[in-house]
Write an enzyme that holds these catalytic residues in place. Structure first.
Site, PDB file in Angstrom:
ATOM      1  N   VAL A 106       0.851  -1.319   0.038  1.00  0.00           N
ATOM      2  CA  VAL A 106      -0.007   0.032   0.070  1.00  0.00           C
ATOM      3  C   VAL A 106       0.832   1.280   0.048  1.00  0.00           C
ATOM      4  O   VAL A 106       0.728   2.248  -0.813  1.00  0.00           O
ATOM      5  CB  VAL A 106      -1.014   0.077   1.286  1.00  0.00           C
ATOM      6  N   ASP A 107       1.681   1.596   0.784  1.00  0.00           N
ATOM      7  CA  ASP A 107       2.892   2.327   0.788  1.00  0.00           C
ATOM      8  C   ASP A 107       3.569   2.590  -0.472  1.00  0.00           C
ATOM      9  O   ASP A 107       3.616   3.646  -0.999  1.00  0.00           O
ATOM     10  CB  ASP A 107       3.942   2.154   1.800  1.00  0.00           C
ATOM     11  N   LEU A 108       3.781   1.563  -1.182  1.00  0.00           N
ATOM     12  CA  LEU A 108       4.630   1.461  -2.490  1.00  0.00           C
ATOM     13  C   LEU A 108       3.793   2.015  -3.450  1.00  0.00           C
ATOM     14  O   LEU A 108       4.141   2.922  -4.436  1.00  0.00           O
ATOM     15  CB  LEU A 108       5.243   0.170  -2.644  1.00  0.00           C
TER      16      LEU A 108
END
Length: 374
Positions: free
Chosen positions: A177-179
């Site tokens: 999700v961060d990436l």
């Protein structure tokens, strides 16, 4: 013809001349700004005196900072500013005067408290593209609340579809999700810069972990919206296609990603079970999905006579999608990875290179991640 390299011969990059002030920390923001820096942007990473939290997310450590930090902060200059001090806020105002892009992921109200709210940025820096990365976006009932990758994997449904059928929901092994949020931030910035060419004005790029998490659920979200049926966890298997799963061979697992009847027939021919492609139970994808367990058993019986690396090489060269299941050492040292220069190494620094290859203005490694220096 323009000079596309600097005086050292390093390619200038597609974003040469773009000035980015990076106030972000942890992962999504730094990953976004590293991509911009890899492609030639002048990125200034501004840290508080205690530094980006990920500098301490180790072991392992490299040059005094955690490998986690080193992996997403190359090609940036560094600066330390304490924004509780008036002088630091004055310095930031000067930096923004010459900047094209501001990237930040502060808690709601932080920039406003320092005198850099949205109204001020739009008035004093009309051409600035302001990318704000947050947990839940700029509006809505959860606006302003913090977001964390694993929690958002749970909340957006990603965990619910990941894992084995008879096991608990499982977090993805990377902070996906961060990436993805970092990638979406890059896309949003480039879109805003393109629009600025026409309007002359910057704008707010509002990117959130929540929205990004929801955006990567295909095909499960498409299936649910079409039928109303909740997806079930299928391990490595695909909910819509089979054989699309890991299968045992004599020397290790192989992943088969068969997406057509032609590919299925090719697989059967090459492993000596051509009759399976003619079996009514397996004649089409819908029929194969209805007989997954029988098909997997018959394929693994045949695959037990093959060595995984040789078989995978022969299959893929004959149009049958597959791969051995490699560990990181095998993947990063694969001849294709080496040929594509997918690991950058220079002056003690080692990192995974950007995956976008431009023919005239390629990305380049110009600077190691900055040290924390006041």
């Amino acid at each position: 013809m323009t000079d596309e390299s600097d005086q050292s011969g390093t390619p200038r990059g597609a974003l040469h001349g773009l000035k980015v002030v990076d106030l972000s920390r942890v992962l999504a923001g730094p990953y976004c700004t590293q991509i911009l820096g890899d492609h030639g942007a002048d990125v200034l990473k501004v840290e508080a005196p205690q530094g980006d939290e990920t500098r301490r997310w180790g072991p392992p450590f490299v040059d005094g900072s955690a490998a986690y930090f080193m992996g997403v902060n190359r090609n940036k200059r560094g600066m330390v500013l304490d924004f509780t001090q008036d002088a630091a806020r004055t310095t930031l105002a000067g930096l923004l005067k010459g900047a094209d892009v501001l990237v930040e992921n502060f808690k709601a109200g932080t920039l406003e408290r320092w005198g850099f709210g949205r109204d001020v940025l739009e008035k004093d820096y009309p051409g600035l593209v302001h990318c704000r990365i947050t947990g839940f976006g700029d509006d809505g009932p959860y606006a302003g609340l913090p977001g964390y990758d694993a929690a958002l994997q749970a909340m957006t449904g990603l965990m619910s579809i990941n894992g084995e059928p008879d096991a608990e929901p499982l977090r993805a092994g990377v902070p996906v999700v961060d990436l993805v949020t970092g990638l979406n931030a890059v896309i949003g910035i480039l879109l805003a810069l393109q629009e600025r060419r026409e309007s002359g004005l910057g704008q707010l790029v509002d990117v959130s972990l929540f929205d990004s998490g929801l955006s990567v659920l295909h095909p499960h979200s498409a299936n649910f919206l079409a039928t109303g049926d909740l997806p079930v966890r299928t391990g490595n298997a695909h909910p819509n296609i089979t054989p699309y799963d890991t299968f045992d061979t004599a020397t290790g697992p192989i992943f088969l990603a068969i997406g057509s009847d032609r590919q299925f027939a090719g697989l059967c021919d090459m492993i000596g079970v051509s009759h399976l492609a003619l079996d009514p139970r397996f004649a089409g994808n819908a029929q194969r999905c209805g007989h997954r367990d029988e098909l997997k058993q018959q394929l693994e019986t045949a695959l037990a006579g093959f060595e995984v690396d040789d078989l995978a090489d022969r299959l893929i060269r004959n149009g049958v999608p597959c791969a051995p299941v490699y560990d990181l050492a095998q993947a990063l040292n694969h001849p294709q990875a080496r040929h594509r220069n997918m690991v950058w190494e220079d002056d003690g620094y080692r990192g995974v290179a950007p995956p976008v290859h431009l023919s005239r203005s390629p990305a380049s490694l110009r600077m190691k991640p900055p040290k924390l220096e006041g």
